[in-house]
Design an enzyme around this catalytic site. Structure first.
Site, PDB file in Angstrom:
ATOM      1  N   CYS A  47       0.857  -1.195   0.000  1.00 48.73           N
ATOM      2  CA  CYS A  47       0.000   0.000   0.000  1.00 48.73           C
ATOM      3  C   CYS A  47       0.881   1.228   0.000  1.00 48.73           C
ATOM      4  CB  CYS A  47      -0.948   0.015   1.200  1.00 48.73           C
ATOM      5  SG  CYS A  47      -0.136   0.428   2.748  1.00 48.73           S
ATOM      6  N   CYS A  99       3.527   1.865   2.711  1.00 50.54           N
ATOM      7  CA  CYS A  99       4.839   1.240   2.473  1.00 50.54           C
ATOM      8  C   CYS A  99       5.710   2.194   1.661  1.00 50.54           C
ATOM      9  CB  CYS A  99       4.688  -0.068   1.710  1.00 50.54           C
ATOM     10  SG  CYS A  99       3.597  -1.277   2.465  1.00 50.54           S
ATOM     11  N   ASP A 142       9.282  33.117 -27.427  1.00 49.67           N
ATOM     12  CA  ASP A 142      10.378  33.579 -28.277  1.00 49.67           C
ATOM     13  C   ASP A 142       9.771  33.797 -29.663  1.00 49.67           C
ATOM     14  OD1 ASP A 142      13.044  33.902 -29.361  1.00 49.67           O
ATOM     15  OD2 ASP A 142      12.785  31.886 -30.182  1.00 49.67           O
ATOM     16  N   ASP A 186      12.895  27.687 -28.587  1.00 53.15           N
ATOM     17  CA  ASP A 186      13.473  26.554 -29.317  1.00 53.15           C
ATOM     18  C   ASP A 186      14.974  26.657 -29.493  1.00 53.15           C
ATOM     19  OD1 ASP A 186      13.574  27.125 -32.847  1.00 53.15           O
ATOM     20  OD2 ASP A 186      13.564  28.622 -31.263  1.00 53.15           O
ATOM     21  N   ASP A 192      17.407  30.554 -25.739  1.00 49.23           N
ATOM     22  CA  ASP A 192      16.205  30.468 -24.902  1.00 49.23           C
ATOM     23  C   ASP A 192      16.430  29.633 -23.650  1.00 49.23           C
ATOM     24  OD1 ASP A 192      14.670  31.924 -26.785  1.00 49.23           O
ATOM     25  OD2 ASP A 192      14.389  30.096 -27.958  1.00 49.23           O
TER      26      ASP A 192
END
Length: 862
Positions: A13, A16, A445, A645, A649
């Site tokens: 469970c 644990c 950007d 990208d 950035d």
């Protein structure tokens, strides 16, 4: 810092899982330890100088659980296992245990309850004189069930001994109390028969509780069976991804085609692909062409045309043609393997909202055991007897469910990240999935994010009706091919794309900051800005208006002249990506504050911002300054999403609350981001935010029902309603309620599988084509257009063309019409399904229709 995944065994469970997390986090040198109970994976980040995997394993084993690192350094091209998933083995094991337990529990339940409702029982077990035999039979039917479910007792009492009680502890204590009490009653009945004390026998004949112990164990096992089945469905996204990789590949070895296991493929191997094949590794096409379905990896439903030089991705499906490619990435370096790794890490991570459940789960079991003992004591004190009080105590133990709380968050995150992966949206971790939906500001950007990232020809404007746009572009491109300027490359590419034949220019000369000149045939051609024209004493005349208009739109106008006369302007710009305006509009409709950061000049930046609908534009920003702008927004109390990208950035992506990288961006940007978009479509940002909100909503629903279940169930089991209403919860019903509480939470998480992104139709817009690539469209004054229609007896015509579905169709239609003598200025609109062109009177309309129909595109004149 080193990050290692461990496979944990022996957990029953979420208590644990919480105990293991606490233990590992206490180790000196461990930065973080996060366990996912659903996947049984533990991810540990630690200082390798202070901690080793062996130390972590020993710490976990000291708690009584098993742990093994998941292949830290696999073989370079070792395929992921496609064998039977671990949860399938668990399902089979639990199912078998359930079936055998039911074989003993059903007759036991019949014997215990049948006589109470008048059902017949065998004569040797019926009647007061056979009560002792009946009781012994119930005991002997109970013992096999106890043995089959012995792991509850082994794990539960071991956890109690280590002072980390879990759900098994609750079950073990509750059913043990039932069993021991039943054995005590059995001895009391034997004593009654020995001394012929019928009053004693009648008093205890219905207080055996053997059936309660067995039925509780069976019901909990049944709940575990459904829970394990449901949990298995949460990991189906990874299974689908693993199944994408084929088991073998055809390669060229010693100039012969041979089929080898995928793990034997080496870098730079020449791989042969036929129609219908799955691509075994990443590579670059050497020969041939085809259309490739990458939908299961990128979410893009339309097959992508591939030619020599294009890249192919492991796991994608070849559709039509055959080709040969060179293996560039194999094994764990392939795009597919990295996607699987990202999804696994995301599913093993923990969202901030999970901390609430973790804190409660930590103290939940001890508190429940305390409530059980208190309830038993209170009812005993009130004089309701041992049997009644014991029944109350057992009910409290078995109705309590820490698992429902613990499963609320990880199951939803597993399904949410898996659904994102199906749509080409890769979440690196749980926090990013949660925070994305809570963010209120998004920063873009410009170059490569809102725009394509490479200049393209957008406009061809003529000022001499004696020449065609093709001639202007041919001569200009012939001159520009001598230059290395990015704008020159755009013009040359446009000419080659339209199959124009370029010629060599002589007497070439470049004027930095102004333009170029060169001789083609007898013509000395100039291409540049107004400064170059002034230097050559070429009057600009009325072109200033067009020049300024293009400049205001963020384009770079190139003036073309020869024979001391202006011939035209070619506009070049970094074109807006498809769906950029639609995405920005939808994001604003969702309540996000949209910003754009760019290193470009203010004029171009404002033009792009106006085109896509962004009001908050910051231009002339250096790469290191982008992260400062993000930080300033955060200081204003905003949760900021950054979309980019490029390498420049990366700092901003890292600084933001959630960084989103475009999948075809640089490795640095992708490494710095929290979310990766496999498609180059900004509408996927809208989808990602909606998925985040849906997942967060699902988590809150799960936590609410888990809390409510325990808040209502525990007092009810404790007998709170017995005195005023006479309502008392039987331990067997309590066990059933506990079992299905976890199942309900997992099933609710699985409802996320039905998630579909939706655009707000009220704010649906068509992309502004102010900076969109052209197909020989002529943007000029109305007067010039009218003159062009009349020149050479040419007429403008419009066709409705069916069956066009992609840009490749556009190119085929364009090529078909350009091949017909007398047709030029072809403009194809994929969105409208229309073609506009100019043709001389000699062009037969029937020939045009027939040519398009033969190419697979039925057409009709409007």
């Amino acid at each position: 810092m080193k990050k290692v995944q461990f496979k944990i065994s022996g957990m029953t469970c979420t208590a644990c899982a919480a105990a293991i997390e606490r233990k590992v986090n206490q180790i000196d040198g461990v930065a973080s330890a996060v366990i996912n109970f659903s996947t049984e994976n533990l991810v540990v980040t630690f200082q390798k100088e202070l901690v080793s995997s062996e130390i972590i394993v020993k710490a976990i084993e000291s708690l009584g659980y098993g742990a093994a690192p998941i292949d830290e350094s696999p073989a370079p091209n070792k395929p992921r296992s496609k064998g039977q998933p671990e949860y399938q083995k668990q399902i089979l094991e639990i199912r078998n245990r359930l079936i055998i337990s039911l074989i003993f529990t059903i007759p036991l339940f019949y014997l215990a309850m049948g006589t109470m409702i008048g059902l017949p029982v065998p004569s040797f077990l019926a009647g007061p004189q056979n009560l002792l035999i009946n009781a012994l039979t119930q005991l002997f039917l109970t013992l096999p069930v106890i043995y089959l479910c012995r792991h509850f007792y082994y794990n539960g009492f071991k956890a109690l001994a280590k002072r980390i009680p879990n759900m098994d502890s609750l079950v073990a204590v509750g059913t043990s109390a039932s069993l021991i009490y039943g054995v005590v009653v059995l001895f009391i009945l034997a004593y009654g028969f020995s001394y012929d004390n019928m009053d004693l026998i009648h008093h205890y004949s219905h207080e055996l509780y053997f059936e309660s112990a067995a039925v509780i164990l069976v019901l909990i096992t049944l709940g575990k069976y459904f829970e394990t089945k449901a949990k298995g469905k949460t990991s189906q996204a990874i299974e689908k991804l693993i199944a994408l990789a084929p088991e073998s590949a055809r390669v060229i070895r010693d100039n012969q085609e041979v089929e080898i296991p995928i793990e034997d493929v080496q870098l730079d191997d020449r791989v042969i692909i036929r129609p219908g094949d799955r691509i075994p590794v990443d590579g670059e096409i050497l020969s041939g062409h085809s259309s490739v379905d990458e939908s299961l990896l990128t979410g893009e439903s339309i097959p992508i045309e591939k030619k020599i030089g294009d890249s192919v991705i492991c796991g994608s499906i070849n559709k039509t043609g055959a080709f040969e490619f060179r293996a560039t990435k194999i094994g764990n370096d392939t795009t597919l393997s990295k996607i699987i790794q990202l999804v696994e890490e995301a599913q093993s991570s923990k969202a901030p909202i999970a901390k609430i459940a973790d804190q409660i789960s930590r103290y939940f079991v001890p508190i429940v055991m305390g409530i059980s003992l208190l309830s038993f004591s209170v009812w005993m004190f009130l004089g309701y007897g041992l049997s009644f009080s014991l029944s109350i105590g057992i009910s409290v133990l078995v109705i309590s469910c820490p698992c429902a709380l613990g499963l609320a968050t990880p199951t939803a995150i597993m399904v949410g990240t898996g659904k994102g992966a199906e749509k080409g949206i890769l979440f690196k971790n749980g926090p990013s999935l949660e925070i994305l939906g809570k963010s209120d500001t998004i920063v873009f950007d410009k170059t490569g994010t809102l725009t394509v990232g490479a200049p393209s020809v957008t406009d061809v404007i003529l000022y001499d009706d004696s020449i065609s746009p093709q001639k202007l572009l041919t001569l200009t491109a012939s001159l520009e091919q001598k230059s290395e300027h990015p704008l020159s490359e755009a013009i040359v590419n446009k000419a080659l794309h339209n199959n124009l034949e370029l010629v060599d220019a002589t007497e070439f000369n470049a004027f930095p900051g102004m333009g170029i000149q060169g001789k083609i045939g007898d013509l000395m051609i100039f291409a540049g800005n107004p400064k170059l024209m002034e230097q050559e004493n070429i009057a600009l005349g009325s072109i200033t208006e067009d020049y300024n208009r293009l400049s205001d739109m963020g384009k770079t106008p190139l003036i073309i002249a020869w024979n001391q006369e202006l011939k035209g302007i070619i506009g070049v710009a970094d074109t807006i990506k498809e769906n950029s305006l639609q995405a920005i509009t939808q994001l604003k409709a969702m309540g996000l504050n949209v910003h754009m950061l760019t290193g470009d000049n203010e004029r171009t930046a404002m033009a792009i911002g106006k085109t896509v609908g962004i009001d908050n534009v910051v231009a002339n920003v250096l790469p290191h300054e982008k992260s400062h702008h993000i930080k300033n927004l955060q200081l204003q109390g905003r949760q900021v999403i950054m979309v980019g990208d490029g390498i420049n950035d990366a700092p901003a992506l890292a600084q933001s609350n959630v960084g989103i990288a475009i999948g075809n961006g640089t490795d640095v940007a992708i490494e710095s981001a929290d979310i990766i978009l496999m498609q180059n479509d900004l509408l996927n940002i809208v989808s990602a935010i909606q998925l985040s909100k849906a997942t967060l909503r699902n988590i809150k629903q799960n936590l609410f029902w888990a809390f409510i279940y325990n808040v209502i169930g525990i007092p009810l089991a404790a007998g709170l309603l017995f005195i005023p209403f006479g309502l008392k919860l039987n331990p067997m019903f309590a066990a059933a309620a506990m079992s299905f509480s976890s199942v309900s939470v997992v099933l609710n998480a699985l409802s996320l599988k039905a998630f579909k992104p939706k655009l707000n139709q009220k704010y649906t817009v068509k992309d502004n084509d102010a900076i969109s690539e052209i197909n020989f469209s002529l943007n000029r004054s109305d007067e010039n257009i009218e003159n062009n229609k009349k020149a050479g007896n040419k007429m403008k015509k419009v066709l409705k063309v069916d069956q066009m579905s992609c840009q490749h169709c556009v190119k085929r239609v364009e090529d078909t019409l350009n091949a017909i003598e007398g047709i030029d200025s072809v403009l194809v609109s994929l969105e409208k399904g229309e073609v506009t062109y100019e043709a001389t009177n000699s062009v037969d309309d029937k020939v045009v229709i027939a040519a398009l129909t033969d190419s697979g595109y039925p057409a009709a004149f409007l």
